[in-house]
Design an enzyme around this catalytic site. Structure first.
Site, PDB file in Angstrom:
ATOM      1  CE  LYS A   1      -1.469   3.825   0.767  1.00  0.00           C
ATOM      2  NZ  LYS A   1      -0.184   3.160   1.515  1.00  0.00           N
TER       3      LYS A   1
HETATM    4  C1  LIG Z   1       0.801   2.597   1.472  1.00  0.00           C
HETATM    5  C2  LIG Z   1       2.613   3.984   1.615  1.00  0.00           C
HETATM    6  C3  LIG Z   1       3.019   3.039   3.328  1.00  0.00           C
HETATM    7  C4  LIG Z   1       2.932   2.537   3.530  1.00  0.00           C
HETATM    8  O1  LIG Z   1       1.899   2.760   4.637  1.00  0.00           O
HETATM    9  P1  LIG Z   1       1.531   2.201   5.856  1.00  0.00           P
HETATM   10  O2  LIG Z   1       0.532   2.907   6.654  1.00  0.00           O
HETATM   11  O3  LIG Z   1       2.431   1.499   6.954  1.00  0.00           O
HETATM   12  O4  LIG Z   1       0.509   1.102   5.442  1.00  0.00           O
HETATM   13  C5  LIG Z   1       4.809   3.626   2.700  1.00  0.00           C
HETATM   14  N1  LIG Z   1       4.777   4.133   1.345  1.00  0.00           N
HETATM   15  C6  LIG Z   1       4.064   4.467   0.044  1.00  0.00           C
HETATM   16  C7  LIG Z   1       4.037   4.796  -1.034  1.00  0.00           C
HETATM   17  C8  LIG Z   1       3.334   3.717   0.319  1.00  0.00           C
HETATM   18  O5  LIG Z   1       2.263   3.615  -0.227  1.00  0.00           O
END
Ligand SMILES: *Cc1c(COP(=O)(O)O)cnc(C)c1O
Length: 306
Positions: A160
């Protein structure tokens, strides 16, 4: 959405008053986007206590995101874990959202941040339903974006990373301006990848399908829903999904910490199934909310009580 506010923010190792959590304009991340973050939710559990959902898994991913981006987090995971829990306490949040953020401080400019200090923050705030209460119940309307997800060797999909979200923002804003709630993004091969900040699932003939992890974030809600589905005897397949697989699906839904489990009732003006939340989506949604609220013993290992 209303402005986020609170009492205290954890910044570089200690708590400061909300208004004092400021950074210099030369903060490297502000210019070039090299930073990583997490989004975590804390829920009030059925016994009245508060529990953070899969905190260890989120922190693991934060360190993975940092490693991918050659960022050295200057704290051990235990310190960030305590910062998360204490942020909720200090802001009087029985339920809320946690945002750990690792960013590069000011110093040199240019694309090699060299020895600029890697900094860390944890912010906690109250966040309701990301795609609305009604969205959770009735489903939302989505469009396939004109913007592609980054190529897997451009965006490192396991992390992320702050700057990658420009791509998501372009897609999200386009969708909203065009009258939809959310954007579904295709990868560079034209296959369905995920939504702007959520993973995607389709249901057809009782089978749950979601794209494999090549071009999508390894979502913790995605993994949670896959595990719950398998425990309920619903077959789960990770494989390619095409745009028209969405159109002919019986059900489509999104998963994410912010969006939780949100049904999609329409894609590109085509109603999905009956144009309302489908039965498997409803089942998984309620099982998910049982898990986060500690109503299912089997999943209590996912909870860190405050
Ligand atoms: C954070 C995110 C998700 C969801 O991830 P979780 O771990 O379920 O919160 C999905 N796709 C993207 C691009 C994200 O940034």
């Amino acid at each position: 959405m209303s402005a986020v506010t609170g009492k205290e923010i954890w910044l570089d190792g200690s708590f400061v008053a909300w208004a004092d959590a400021r950074v210099h304009i030369l903060t490297h991340t502000l210019h070039y986007g090299l930073g990583v973050f997490e989004g975590i939710r804390c829920y009030r559990s059925s016994d009245g206590r508060s529990a953070v959902f899969r905190l260890g898994d989120h922190l693991r991913r934060l360190y993975d995101s940092a490693r991918i981006n050659l960022l050295q987090i200057p704290f051990v995971p235990g310190v960030l874990e305590e910062a998360c829990l204490e942020s909720l306490r200090r802001n009087d949040l029985a339920e809320g959202y946690l945002r750990p953020l690792i960013f590069v401080g000011d110093g040199v400019m240019g694309l090699d941040p060299a020895d600029n200090r890697v900094r860390a923050a944890v912010i906690a705030w109250s966040w309701g339903k990301y795609l609305g209460e009604e969205g959770l119940r009735r489903g939302i309307r989505a469009k396939v974006s004109t913007f592609c997800r980054h190529h897997v060797n451009a965006k490192m999909t396991k992390g992320k990373t702050c700057g990658d979200y420009v791509n998501s923002i372009l897609a999200k804003r386009e969708a909203r301006l065009d009258g939809y709630d959310e954007a579904i993004m295709l990868d560079t091969q034209g296959l369905v990848s995920e939504a702007s900040g959520e993973n995607i699932f389709v249901v057809r003939n009782g089978v749950l399908r979601t794209p494999s992890l090549h071009t999508v974030l390894d979502g913790i809600t995605r993994a949670t829903v896959c595990e719950i589905a398998r425990d309920k005897g619903i077959p789960v397949e990770e494989r390619a999904i095409t745009r028209d697989d969405l159109y002919v699906a019986d059900e489509v839904f999104l998963t994410g910490t912010a969006a939780e489990v949100t049904p999609i009732r329409e894609v590109d003006r085509r109603p999905i199934g009956n144009g309302e939340r489908g039965p498997i989506t409803a089942l998984l949604q309620s099982a998910f909310f049982d898990a986060v609220a500690g109503r299912e013993r089997k999943y209590e290992r996912w909870l860190t009580y405050l």
